[in-house]
Scaffold this active site. Structure first.
Site, mmCIF file in Angstrom:
data_model
loop_
_atom_site.group_PDB
_atom_site.id
_atom_site.type_symbol
_atom_site.label_atom_id
_atom_site.label_comp_id
_atom_site.label_asym_id
_atom_site.label_seq_id
_atom_site.Cartn_x
_atom_site.Cartn_y
_atom_site.Cartn_z
ATOM 1 N N LYS A 168 -5.323 1.225 2.429
ATOM 2 C CA LYS A 168 -5.073 0.424 1.233
ATOM 3 C C LYS A 168 -6.161 0.622 0.194
ATOM 4 O O LYS A 168 -7.344 0.425 0.479
ATOM 5 C CB LYS A 168 -4.987 -1.055 1.620
ATOM 6 C CG LYS A 168 -4.699 -2.018 0.469
ATOM 7 C CD LYS A 168 -3.257 -1.938 -0.010
ATOM 8 C CE LYS A 168 -3.018 -2.748 -1.276
ATOM 9 N NZ LYS A 168 -2.685 -4.137 -1.012
ATOM 10 N N HIS A 187 4.558 -5.499 3.598
ATOM 11 C CA HIS A 187 3.305 -5.912 2.917
ATOM 12 C C HIS A 187 3.054 -7.385 3.228
ATOM 13 O O HIS A 187 3.716 -8.266 2.681
ATOM 14 C CB HIS A 187 3.433 -5.716 1.401
ATOM 15 C CG HIS A 187 2.169 -6.052 0.652
ATOM 16 N ND1 HIS A 187 1.568 -5.164 -0.201
ATOM 17 C CD2 HIS A 187 1.395 -7.162 0.629
ATOM 18 C CE1 HIS A 187 0.474 -5.720 -0.724
ATOM 19 N NE2 HIS A 187 0.352 -6.945 -0.237
ATOM 20 N N ASP A 216 4.375 -9.776 0.489
ATOM 21 C CA ASP A 216 3.052 -10.128 -0.038
ATOM 22 C C ASP A 216 2.727 -11.594 0.244
ATOM 23 O O ASP A 216 1.972 -12.231 -0.500
ATOM 24 C CB ASP A 216 2.940 -9.821 -1.535
ATOM 25 C CG ASP A 216 1.493 -9.827 -2.029
ATOM 26 O OD1 ASP A 216 0.581 -9.704 -1.194
ATOM 27 O OD2 ASP A 216 1.286 -9.975 -3.248
ATOM 28 N N HIS A 228 3.967 -4.218 -4.331
ATOM 29 C CA HIS A 228 4.399 -5.363 -5.155
ATOM 30 C C HIS A 228 4.551 -5.044 -6.649
ATOM 31 O O HIS A 228 3.791 -5.512 -7.476
ATOM 32 C CB HIS A 228 3.497 -6.583 -4.945
ATOM 33 C CG HIS A 228 2.017 -6.300 -4.850
ATOM 34 N ND1 HIS A 228 1.334 -5.551 -5.762
ATOM 35 C CD2 HIS A 228 1.104 -6.686 -3.931
ATOM 36 C CE1 HIS A 228 0.063 -5.488 -5.399
ATOM 37 N NE2 HIS A 228 -0.094 -6.163 -4.294
ATOM 38 N N HIS A 253 -0.053 -10.487 4.324
ATOM 39 C CA HIS A 253 -1.408 -10.965 4.602
ATOM 40 C C HIS A 253 -1.322 -12.012 5.704
ATOM 41 O O HIS A 253 -0.723 -13.070 5.500
ATOM 42 C CB HIS A 253 -2.030 -11.592 3.352
ATOM 43 C CG HIS A 253 -2.114 -10.630 2.210
ATOM 44 N ND1 HIS A 253 -3.216 -9.842 1.975
ATOM 45 C CD2 HIS A 253 -1.209 -10.300 1.257
ATOM 46 C CE1 HIS A 253 -2.999 -9.084 0.915
ATOM 47 N NE2 HIS A 253 -1.786 -9.338 0.462
ATOM 48 N N HIS A 304 -2.774 -1.182 -4.549
ATOM 49 C CA HIS A 304 -2.692 -2.344 -5.453
ATOM 50 C C HIS A 304 -2.893 -1.773 -6.853
ATOM 51 O O HIS A 304 -4.011 -1.469 -7.257
ATOM 52 C CB HIS A 304 -3.762 -3.383 -5.124
ATOM 53 C CG HIS A 304 -3.634 -4.613 -5.974
ATOM 54 N ND1 HIS A 304 -3.219 -5.828 -5.478
ATOM 55 C CD2 HIS A 304 -3.818 -4.803 -7.307
ATOM 56 C CE1 HIS A 304 -3.167 -6.718 -6.468
ATOM 57 N NE2 HIS A 304 -3.534 -6.128 -7.585
HETATM 58 C C1 NCD Z 1 -3.316 -11.399 -2.090
HETATM 59 C C2 NCD Z 1 -4.233 -12.204 -1.165
HETATM 60 O O1 NCD Z 1 -4.372 -13.413 -1.360
HETATM 61 O O2 NCD Z 1 -4.795 -11.623 -0.242
HETATM 62 N N1 NCD Z 1 -3.031 -12.187 -3.249
HETATM 63 C C3 NCD Z 1 -1.995 -12.018 -4.099
HETATM 64 O O3 NCD Z 1 -1.968 -12.705 -5.124
HETATM 65 N N2 NCD Z 1 -1.024 -11.159 -3.868
HETATM 66 C C4 NCD Z 1 -3.938 -10.091 -2.422
HETATM 67 C C5 NCD Z 1 -3.004 -9.121 -3.105
HETATM 68 O O4 NCD Z 1 -2.105 -8.567 -2.481
HETATM 69 O O5 NCD Z 1 -3.164 -8.905 -4.307
HETATM 70 ZN ZN ZN Z 2 -0.878 -8.369 -1.044
#
Ligand code: NCD
Ligand code: ZN
Length: 344
Positions: free
Chosen positions: A99, A13, A247, A174, A15, A136
């Site tokens: 997702k 996971h 995450d 998460h 970003h 999520h």
């Molecule tokens: C994530 C993001 O910034 O893209 N932020 C987070 O707090 N985890 C999005 C997500 O996974 O909820």
């Molecule tokens: Zn995330």
């Protein structure tokens, strides 16, 4: 123990963002992880196979030469997603999950799903094609306390999804609560989950006691200590339903250190060190390799990595800056860490 060699882990996971942010942060994940499930919450979101293909090319170009890192792409589910897009994703060979963001629940989730039942026909097709659903799991409901939103999503939506679609592979992303751990534990092998380093090591005091610390703010938000303990127990249990997903979610520093700061911890530079610290605290370093390097690959039906990584019990300082040209603050910037990782 001074060092520990494990199979190279993957991040289930992540970003990575796009553009300058992607170019600033990609190397941190590629440095340690073999592959990553890349989240699709860009602006605009990655809602089609064509967009996912273009995003994948952008990531490959942003990686350091010879990094060997493989991005595993995902599709962003909306109520307008055509069933043909699900079919194309399943046939693509490079999309590994879809997702579900409840509309407005987190960063760039505005285009997400407001009515979960409205996407049931798409979930049915994903079940038929064996394409995993990544969730999520938080309601976006002003009437629900932010600390209860995961529990309520499970009660209102996730229970029904697993009942209606018993053969759908689902990753509850998460986890942050005892209730989520209990839910995942109680399901069959089609339901698994990811755990972040911040939720294994910190409770909500880190965010709120003695001052608001915006770099500890992520969604789902850190919970109280008994939940952290439940998450850590699940991580070190050796149960393959619980695996690594950082995450890591970078934002520009001024957008986090703000009157209305963004959710997301940029933990990629320190994630592996933090997982090692958490497992060591639990007296379970022998369980780290399964969690970090085996169970996620097995769930996604991908081969385990063959490279090795070595974790050293060695003090170092978390980086204070993510990039010389871009102001992004790494999680725990400047703090002393006990474990360091290097590819063998
Ligand atoms: C994530 C993001 O910034 O893209 N932020 C987070 O707090 N985890 C999005 C997500 O996974 O909820
Ligand atoms: Zn995330």
């Amino acid at each position: 123990m001074d060092s520990l060699s494990i199979t190279q882990p993957d991040d289930w996971h992540l970003h990575l963002r796009s553009g300058v942010m992607l170019r600033a942060v990609a190397r941190y994940s590629a440095q340690y992880f073999g592959r990553a499930i890349v989240m699709p919450n860009l602006q605009p979101p990655v809602t089609s196979v064509a967009l996912a293909a273009a995003y994948r090319r952008e990531i490959l170009q942003a990686l350091p030469p010879d990094s060997g890192f493989t991005p595993l792409m995902t599709l962003y589910l909306t109520q307008a997603t055509p069933v043909t897009e699900i079919q194309a994703a399943a046939a693509s060979g490079f999309i590994f999950g879809v997702k579900l963001y409840p509309a407005g629940a987190t960063t760039n989730a505005e285009h997400g799903v407001a009515d979960v039942r409205a996407v049931y026909p798409l979930l049915a097709e994903m079940q038929r094609l064996d394409l995993p659903l990544l969730v999520h799991a938080e309601v976006n409901d002003a009437a629900v306390d932010v600390f209860d939103r995961e529990k309520v999503f499970i009660e209102r939506h996730l229970q029904a999804i697993v009942r209606e679609f018993p053969d759908l592979r689902v990753v509850v992303e998460h986890l942050t609560t005892q209730e989520a751990v209990d839910f995942v534990w109680a399901q069959g092998p089609k339901v698994a989950s990811t755990l972040t380093p911040q939720h294994l090591l910190f409770n909500r005091n880190a965010l709120l006691a003695g001052g608001v610390r915006p770099h500890f703010y992520c969604l789902p938000v850190l919970k109280r200590e008994r939940h952290r303990q439940a998450l850590l127990a699940a991580a070190v249990s050796g149960n393959p339903k619980f695996f690594l997903g950082t995450d890591s979610a970078p934002h520009l520093t001024h957008l986090k250190q703000s009157a209305c700061g963004c959710a997301g911890c940029f933990n990629a530079p320190v994630a592996l060190a933090l997982y090692a610290q958490a497992f060591e605290q639990a007296g379970a370093l022998d369980k780290l390799e399964g969690f970090a390097s085996f169970y996620g690959a097995d769930f996604y039906r991908l081969p385990r990595n063959s490279a090795k990584i070595r974790l050293y019990k060695q003090d170092w300082q978390a980086p204070t800056a993510g990039d010389p040209d871009l102001d992004v603050t790494p999680f725990l910037a400047g703090e002393a860490l006990a474990w360091q990782a290097r590819l063998d």
